[in-house]
Write a protein that holds these residues in place. Structure first.
Motif, PDB file in Angstrom:
ATOM      1  N   UNK A  61       0.840  -1.193   0.000  1.00  0.00           N
ATOM      2  CA  UNK A  61       0.000   0.000   0.000  1.00  0.00           C
ATOM      3  C   UNK A  61       0.876   1.244   0.000  1.00  0.00           C
ATOM      4  N   UNK A  62       0.282   2.383   0.078  1.00  0.00           N
ATOM      5  CA  UNK A  62       1.044   3.630   0.063  1.00  0.00           C
ATOM      6  C   UNK A  62       1.453   4.012  -1.346  1.00  0.00           C
ATOM      7  N   UNK A  63       2.457   4.858  -1.451  1.00  0.00           N
ATOM      8  CA  UNK A  63       2.935   5.353  -2.736  1.00  0.00           C
ATOM      9  C   UNK A  63       4.090   4.491  -3.231  1.00  0.00           C
ATOM     10  N   UNK A  64       4.141   4.269  -4.548  1.00  0.00           N
ATOM     11  CA  UNK A  64       5.165   3.415  -5.148  1.00  0.00           C
ATOM     12  C   UNK A  64       6.582   3.878  -4.818  1.00  0.00           C
ATOM     13  N   UNK A  65       6.791   5.189  -4.736  1.00  0.00           N
ATOM     14  CA  UNK A  65       8.143   5.684  -4.503  1.00  0.00           C
ATOM     15  C   UNK A  65       8.604   5.484  -3.065  1.00  0.00           C
ATOM     16  N   UNK A  66       7.696   5.200  -2.163  1.00  0.00           N
ATOM     17  CA  UNK A  66       8.075   5.046  -0.760  1.00  0.00           C
ATOM     18  C   UNK A  66       8.870   3.769  -0.510  1.00  0.00           C
ATOM     19  N   UNK A  67       8.505   2.688  -1.148  1.00  0.00           N
ATOM     20  CA  UNK A  67       9.201   1.428  -0.943  1.00  0.00           C
ATOM     21  C   UNK A  67       9.714   0.849  -2.255  1.00  0.00           C
TER      22      UNK A  67
END
Length: 121
Positions: A61-67
């Motif tokens: 979940x979250x934004x692709x660039x975060x992980x």
């Protein structure tokens, strides 16, 4: 050059010969492009790592660039990724980087994403 957009979210095949876009897993596409043009071959094969990235990006979940973005970026910077890297060797590096950066759960998510596009890690 005529461009096109494809969604990686869809369960429907986007390109007839792209194994990453098929709903059933297979080890090889039915027919590879008959060309020596690197652009054609690059486009033909790009769906495989793109789909793996997409699957890894949506897993936590979250934004692709975060992980996922950071995992792929650090993997591309790794000296283990050589110009002659295979999908399997790059998959191994991304899985390893995921574990280093975010722990075992993220490593498993990345390995699963590669497995979903028929690349064993």
């Amino acid at each position: 050059m005529v461009g096109h957009t494809r969604t990686l979210r869809s369960d429907q095949p986007q390109h007839a010969n792209s194994p990453a876009c098929h709903t059933t897993r297979q080890s090889r596409p039915a027919e590879e492009p008959k060309t020596n043009d690197l652009h054609d071959l690059t486009s033909y094969n790009s769906g495989i790592p793109n789909k793996a990235f997409y699957l890894a990006a949506i897993a936590p979940g979250g934004h692709a660039w975060e992980r996922a973005g950071r995992i792929w970026y650090e993997s591309l910077r790794s000296p283990q990724v050589r110009p002659n890297a295979t999908f399997r060797s790059f998959a191994a590096v991304t899985s390893h980087q995921a574990g280093i950066l975010f722990g075992a759960d993220e490593r498993k998510a990345v390995a699963k994403a590669w497995h979903e596009v028929s690349i064993a890690v």
